[in-house]
Design a protein around this motif. Structure first.
Motif, PDB file in Angstrom:
ATOM      1  N   ARG A 161       0.831  -1.291   0.021  1.00 34.47           N
ATOM      2  CA  ARG A 161      -0.069   0.114   0.160  1.00 34.47           C
ATOM      3  C   ARG A 161       0.649   1.324  -0.067  1.00 34.47           C
ATOM      4  O   ARG A 161       0.370   2.512  -0.004  1.00 34.47           O
ATOM      5  CB  ARG A 161      -0.886  -0.056   1.135  1.00 34.47           C
ATOM      6  CG  ARG A 161      -2.180  -1.006   0.922  1.00 34.47           C
ATOM      7  CD  ARG A 161      -2.894  -1.118   2.443  1.00 34.47           C
ATOM      8  NE  ARG A 161      -4.213  -1.835   1.958  1.00 34.47           N
ATOM      9  CZ  ARG A 161      -5.241  -1.439   2.075  1.00 34.47           C
ATOM     10  NH1 ARG A 161      -5.745   0.068   2.421  1.00 34.47           N
ATOM     11  NH2 ARG A 161      -6.169  -2.083   1.638  1.00 34.47           N
TER      12      ARG A 161
ATOM     13  N   LEU B 293      -1.970   3.847  -1.219  1.00 35.05           N
ATOM     14  CA  LEU B 293      -3.152   4.155  -0.609  1.00 35.05           C
ATOM     15  C   LEU B 293      -3.100   4.146   1.048  1.00 35.05           C
ATOM     16  O   LEU B 293      -4.071   4.312   1.460  1.00 35.05           O
ATOM     17  CB  LEU B 293      -3.690   2.458  -0.954  1.00 35.05           C
ATOM     18  CG  LEU B 293      -5.264   2.624  -1.048  1.00 35.05           C
ATOM     19  CD1 LEU B 293      -5.471   3.573  -2.143  1.00 35.05           C
ATOM     20  CD2 LEU B 293      -5.826   1.209  -1.474  1.00 35.05           C
TER      21      LEU B 293
ATOM     22  N   TYR C 271     -10.233   4.786  -5.267  1.00 37.80           N
ATOM     23  CA  TYR C 271      -8.810   5.691  -5.318  1.00 37.80           C
ATOM     24  C   TYR C 271      -7.707   4.677  -5.649  1.00 37.80           C
ATOM     25  O   TYR C 271      -7.000   5.129  -6.375  1.00 37.80           O
ATOM     26  CB  TYR C 271      -8.609   5.920  -3.826  1.00 37.80           C
ATOM     27  CG  TYR C 271      -9.268   6.893  -3.138  1.00 37.80           C
ATOM     28  CD1 TYR C 271      -9.519   8.499  -3.879  1.00 37.80           C
ATOM     29  CD2 TYR C 271     -10.004   6.786  -2.052  1.00 37.80           C
ATOM     30  CE1 TYR C 271     -10.120   9.387  -3.194  1.00 37.80           C
ATOM     31  CE2 TYR C 271     -10.884   7.718  -1.421  1.00 37.80           C
ATOM     32  CZ  TYR C 271     -10.848   8.948  -2.028  1.00 37.80           C
ATOM     33  OH  TYR C 271     -11.481   9.987  -1.547  1.00 37.80           O
ATOM     34  N   ALA C 272      -7.818   3.436  -5.716  1.00 38.81           N
ATOM     35  CA  ALA C 272      -6.761   2.530  -6.279  1.00 38.81           C
ATOM     36  C   ALA C 272      -6.815   2.794  -7.728  1.00 38.81           C
ATOM     37  O   ALA C 272      -5.694   2.230  -8.197  1.00 38.81           O
ATOM     38  CB  ALA C 272      -7.002   1.136  -5.607  1.00 38.81           C
TER      39      ALA C 272
ATOM     40  N   ASP D 176      -2.061   6.686   2.398  1.00 38.27           N
ATOM     41  CA  ASP D 176      -2.333   7.851   2.362  1.00 38.27           C
ATOM     42  C   ASP D 176      -3.673   8.022   3.250  1.00 38.27           C
ATOM     43  O   ASP D 176      -4.010   9.013   3.896  1.00 38.27           O
ATOM     44  CB  ASP D 176      -2.360   8.684   1.304  1.00 38.27           C
ATOM     45  CG  ASP D 176      -0.825   8.955   0.664  1.00 38.27           C
ATOM     46  OD1 ASP D 176      -0.104   8.343   1.194  1.00 38.27           O
ATOM     47  OD2 ASP D 176      -0.570   9.706  -0.159  1.00 38.27           O
ATOM     48  N   LEU D 177      -4.568   7.401   2.850  1.00 40.94           N
ATOM     49  CA  LEU D 177      -5.876   7.376   3.413  1.00 40.94           C
ATOM     50  C   LEU D 177      -6.029   7.151   4.955  1.00 40.94           C
ATOM     51  O   LEU D 177      -7.114   7.367   5.559  1.00 40.94           O
ATOM     52  CB  LEU D 177      -6.822   6.364   2.753  1.00 40.94           C
ATOM     53  CG  LEU D 177      -6.874   6.466   1.211  1.00 40.94           C
ATOM     54  CD1 LEU D 177      -7.889   5.314   0.691  1.00 40.94           C
ATOM     55  CD2 LEU D 177      -7.437   7.671   0.460  1.00 40.94           C
ATOM     56  N   VAL D 178      -4.658   6.355   5.516  1.00 38.26           N
ATOM     57  CA  VAL D 178      -4.863   6.336   6.785  1.00 38.26           C
ATOM     58  C   VAL D 178      -4.078   7.380   7.728  1.00 38.26           C
ATOM     59  O   VAL D 178      -3.080   7.940   7.143  1.00 38.26           O
ATOM     60  CB  VAL D 178      -4.125   5.028   7.226  1.00 38.26           C
ATOM     61  CG1 VAL D 178      -4.183   4.616   8.617  1.00 38.26           C
ATOM     62  CG2 VAL D 178      -4.566   3.679   6.228  1.00 38.26           C
ATOM     63  N   PRO D 179      -4.854   8.015   8.487  1.00 39.43           N
ATOM     64  CA  PRO D 179      -4.435   9.427   9.107  1.00 39.43           C
ATOM     65  C   PRO D 179      -3.067   8.905   9.986  1.00 39.43           C
ATOM     66  O   PRO D 179      -3.106   8.019  10.666  1.00 39.43           O
ATOM     67  CB  PRO D 179      -5.446   9.784   9.919  1.00 39.43           C
ATOM     68  CG  PRO D 179      -6.694   8.931   9.914  1.00 39.43           C
ATOM     69  CD  PRO D 179      -6.133   7.872   9.043  1.00 39.43           C
TER      70      PRO D 179
ATOM     71  N   GLU E  52     -11.780   2.437  -1.419  1.00 46.11           N
ATOM     72  CA  GLU E  52     -10.207   2.072  -1.810  1.00 46.11           C
ATOM     73  C   GLU E  52     -10.043   1.629  -3.103  1.00 46.11           C
ATOM     74  O   GLU E  52      -9.229   1.807  -4.048  1.00 46.11           O
ATOM     75  CB  GLU E  52      -9.810   0.787  -0.835  1.00 46.11           C
ATOM     76  CG  GLU E  52      -9.594   1.118   0.578  1.00 46.11           C
ATOM     77  CD  GLU E  52      -9.110   0.236   1.539  1.00 46.11           C
ATOM     78  OE1 GLU E  52      -9.288  -1.101   1.277  1.00 46.11           O
ATOM     79  OE2 GLU E  52      -8.195   0.501   2.428  1.00 46.11           O
TER      80      GLU E  52
ATOM     81  N   ARG F 190     -10.389  14.503   8.260  1.00 46.96           N
ATOM     82  CA  ARG F 190     -10.156  13.450   8.928  1.00 46.96           C
ATOM     83  C   ARG F 190     -10.804  13.653  10.360  1.00 46.96           C
ATOM     84  O   ARG F 190     -11.132  14.953  10.437  1.00 46.96           O
ATOM     85  CB  ARG F 190      -8.686  13.464   9.256  1.00 46.96           C
ATOM     86  CG  ARG F 190      -7.958  13.285   7.868  1.00 46.96           C
ATOM     87  CD  ARG F 190      -6.991  12.023   8.064  1.00 46.96           C
ATOM     88  NE  ARG F 190      -6.750  11.769   6.648  1.00 46.96           N
ATOM     89  CZ  ARG F 190      -5.479  11.622   6.264  1.00 46.96           C
ATOM     90  NH1 ARG F 190      -4.519  12.214   6.760  1.00 46.96           N
ATOM     91  NH2 ARG F 190      -5.279  11.237   4.791  1.00 46.96           N
TER      92      ARG F 190
END
Lengths: 270, 297
Positions: free
Chosen positions: A67, A72, B189-190, A74-77, B186, B113
Motif C-alpha cells: 500500500r 493507498l 482511489y486505487a 495515505d488514506l490512513v491518518p 479503496e 479526517r
C-alpha cells in the motif's frame, strides 16, 4: 510521463535508474503508523515483468509495503514514510507526484472480492470512465479486452449488464483484476487475492498471475507458504517489518539461508 | 444401591435441564408477543389517527375546496392559497437545505479526517436538531423578517425552515455516507480516481437511499411546521404573487380555523389534504429514488 516533475525526470536520468531493468526499488524504506514502525528499512528490487511474491505472517508489513507502492496508505491518518521507494527511478513519496496518476499506473487487487454496486460492465469501465473515456465503442473494447485478459469474458459475456453482485466470489475477484487491467497499469499489486476463495478459484487466479507477468510487473502478497511454493518465481520473506530473505522459490524452500525462513516455510510458526 | 442413586441423580438432572429449556421457550414466546404487541400498537395508532382525520375531513375535500380561495376567514370557500403556500415554502426550504446539508455531510465524512472540526459540527447539529421549532420561528422573525427586511413572506418562511431542517439532513446524510463500505472507496482511489470522482462515482450512488430518507423526513417536518412558519411567512389568505408576499401554510390554516373556532369541518378538510399531500410526496420521492437505483444496478 505526466506524474514526474521535470527535476525528478532529470534526477532519474542522472542516477541512471530508468535505463536499467529495475521497476521498483526500495532503499532503506521505513513506514510508520503514528509511533508504530511497520517497516524497518526495506531494501528490495523488483525487475520489470517480474513476479515477486511477498510472503510473511500477519503483521510482517507486507501489506503496508504494497500500500506504500500506490500510496493507498495515505488514506490512513497519521502515517509517515522515510527512505526511498522508487518506481522507474522516481520517488513515490517525492514532491509533486500526482497520486491519482500513480495509482492508475500501479493497480491493486484487494484481499476480499468486492464488486462495486453496479453492473459487470460498469465495474470494468469505472476506471476508464474516470479517465475521461466516454466513447461507447471504445469503452466496450476496453471492457472486453480486460475481461478476456482476466479470463472472465466467456462466463459473463452474455450478462454484462447484470449487477456484479450476482457473480460468485471467484468471479468477483477476477472482475477486480479486470477492473485493474482496464486502466492499463504498469504494475499490478495483489494483496492476498485468494484469501476468501475456494481452492478451484484460487488455482484460476494463481494461473492467471503467469499470464499477467508477460505484460506487467506483478507483486503478490500472501501469508501462505504453500501458495508461494505453487506460484513460484521470486519470493521475498517479510517478518516483523523486515525483509529476512529474498530469492527464487526453489532456494527459499529447499535451502533457505535464514533459520527464520526455514521455520516459516516448514510451518513451525505463522 | 449406588447404581440406583446414580440413576435417580441423572433423572433429576434431566428434569432440571428440561425445566430450563421450557423456561427459555416461555421467555422467547413472551418476548415475541411483547415485540409484536408494540408493533401492533404503533401501526394501530398511526392508522387510527389517519383514518380518524380522513373520516372527519375527507368529505370536505371537493375540487372547489382545493381550487378556491377562502371566504369569510376560511369559514367558506377553499384552501387553494394555503396549498400553494405550503408547497412553495416547503419546496424552497428543501431546495436550499438539501444541497447545503448533503455538501456539509460529504465534507465532514470524505474531506476531513476525524478531528475537532467534524466533532464540533456534529455536536452543533445535534443540538440544533433539538431546538424547539418556535425558537427557529423567533430567530427567523428577528433575522429574516425584521433585520433583513424580507417581511412576512414565502422567502422568510422558507429560509427559516431550511435552517431548521439543515441539521436533520446533515446528520442523516452523514450516517448514510459513513455506511458506504470502505472497500468501495479503496477500489475507487486505487484505480486513480480523485476524491470528487470517488464521491460521485461510488459514494453518493451508494448512500443515496439513506440521503433521500433524510430529505423526506425533512420535508415531512417542514410541511407540517406551524410555529416556525406563523412568525415568518405570516397568515395571509390571499394568493401570493411573488416570493416576498406573505402566505398561510396548511398547518397554520388548520391551527387558526380550529383555534379560533372558525370552522372545524374546514379544519379537518385541511388536515386531510395535508396528510394526503405528505403521502404523495413520500411515495414520489421513493419511487424516483428506486428508479435511479434500479438504473445504477
Amino acid at each position: 510521463m505526466r506524474w514526474r516533475s521535470a527535476p525528478q525526470r532529470e534526477m532519474a536520468q542522472v542516477t541512471g535508474e530508468s535505463m536499467t531493468d529495475i521497476k521498483i526499488l526500495a532503499q532503506d524504506f521505513k513506514f510508520y503508523y503514528g509511533e508504530h514502525c511497520a517497516l524497518k528499512g526495506i531494501n528490495l528490487e523488483i525487475r520489470r515483468n517480474q513476479l515477486l511474491t511477498i510472503m510473511g505472517p500477519s503483521g510482517s508489513g507486507k501489506t503496508t509495503f504494497l500500500r506504500a507502492l500506490n500510496r493507498l496508505n495515505d488514506l490512513v491518518p497519521g502515517t509517515r514514510a522515510e527512505g526511498r521507494l522508487a518506481i522507474d527511478g522516481v520517488d513515490v513519496y517525492g514532491r509533486g507526484v500526482d497520486v491519482a496518476d500513480l495509482r492508475r499506473r500501479v493497480g491493486m487487487v484487494f484481499a476480499l472480492p468486492v464488486a462495486l454496486p453496479m453492473s459487470i460492465f460498469d465495474n470494468v469501465a469505472y476506471g476508464p470512465r474516470k479517465r475521461g473515456i466516454r466513447d461507447r465503442r471504445k469503452l466496450a473494447g476496453i471492457v472486453e479486452k480486460a475481461l478476456r485478459d482476466a479470463i472472465l469474458w466467456d462466463e459473463v459475456k452474455d450478462r454484462l449488464h447484470d449487477h456484479a453482485g450476482t457473480l460468485s466470489g471467484g468471479q468477483q475477484q477476477r472482475l477486480s483484476i479486470a477492473r485493474v487491467l482496464a486502466v492499463e497499469p504498469e504494475i499490478i499489486l495483489l494483496d492476498e487475492p485468494t484469501s476468501g476463495l475456494d481452492p478451484l478459484s484460487t488455482l484460476k487466479i494463481e494461473g492467471l498471475l503467469w499470464e499477467l507477468v508477460k505484460s506487467y510487473t506483478v507483486v503478490l502478497v500472501t501469508h501462505n507458504p504453500l501458495q508461494s511454493a505453487r506460484v513460484g518465481g521470486e519470493i521475498a520473506f517479510f517478518l516483523m517489518g523486515e525483509l529476512v530473505e529474498r530469492g527464487p522459490a526453489s532456494d527459499i524452500f529447499t535451502h533457505p539461508r535464514d533459520k527464520r525462513t526455514e521455520d516459516y516455510v516448514s510451518g513451525k510458526f505463522g | 444401591m449406588n447404581l440406583v442413586k446414580e440413576e435417580e441423580a441423572r433423572k433429576i438432572d434431566r428434569y432440571i435441564e428440561n425445566a430450563k429449556k421450557v423456561n427459555q421457550h416461555v421467555i422467547n414466546a413472551r418476548v415475541t408477543a411483547a415485540f409484536a404487541g408494540a408493533t401492533a400498537l404503533t401501526v394501530g395508532l398511526l392508522i387510527f389517527i389517519i383514518v380518524y382525520i380522513l373520516s372527519r375531513g375527507f368529505h370536505m375535500v371537493t375540487p372547489a375546496f382545493l381550487l378556491e380561495t377562502p371566504r369569510q376567514m376560511g369559514r367558506a370557500g377553499g384552501i387553494y392559497p394555503a396549498i400553494v403556500g405550503t408547497i412553495l415554502v416547503t419546496g424552497i426550504a428543501v431546495v436550499i437545505a438539501a444541497p447545503v446539508g448533503v455538501a456539509t455531510a460529504i465534507y465532514l465524512t470524505e474531506y476531513t479526517r476525524e478531528s475537532w472540526l467534524p466533532r464540533i459540527v456534529r455536536f452543533g447539529t445535534e443540538n440544533l436538531a433539538g431546538i424547539p421549532s418556535i425558537i427557529f420561528g423567533l430567530f427567523g422573525f428577528l433575522f429574516f423578517v425584521i433585520y433583513l427586511d424580507l417581511g412576512w413572506s414565502i422567502l422568510s418562511g422558507a429560509l427559516t425552515l431550511s435552517a431548521m431542517i439543515l441539521p436533520t439532513i446533515v446528520r442523516t446524510s452523514e450516517e448514510a455516507i459513513k455506511a458506504v463500505p470502505n472497500a468501495y472507496r479503496e477500489i475507487s482511489y486505487a484505480l486513480g480516481s480523485t476524491r470528487w470522482q470517488t464521491v460521485t462515482g461510488v459514494i453518493l450512488p451508494t448512500a443515496l437511499p439513506g440521503i433521500v430518507t433524510g430529505v423526506v423526513l425533512a420535508i415531512g417536518r417542514s410541511i407540517g411546521e406551524t410555529a416556525a412558519v406563523i412568525f415568518t411567512a405570516g397568515a395571509s389568505l390571499r394568493l401570493p404573487e411573488s416570493l416576498l408576499d406573505p402566505v398561510r401554510t396548511l398547518p397554520v390554516h388548520f391551527y387558526i380555523l380550529a383555534r379560533e373556532g372558525i370552522s372545524m369541518d374546514n379544519a379537518y378538510g385541511t388536515a386531510a389534504v395535508l396528510i394526503v399531500l405528505i403521502l404523495i410526496i413520500n411515495i414520489a420521492a421513493y419511487s424516483i429514488m428506486n428508479r435511479f437505483v434500479a438504473k445504477s444496478r
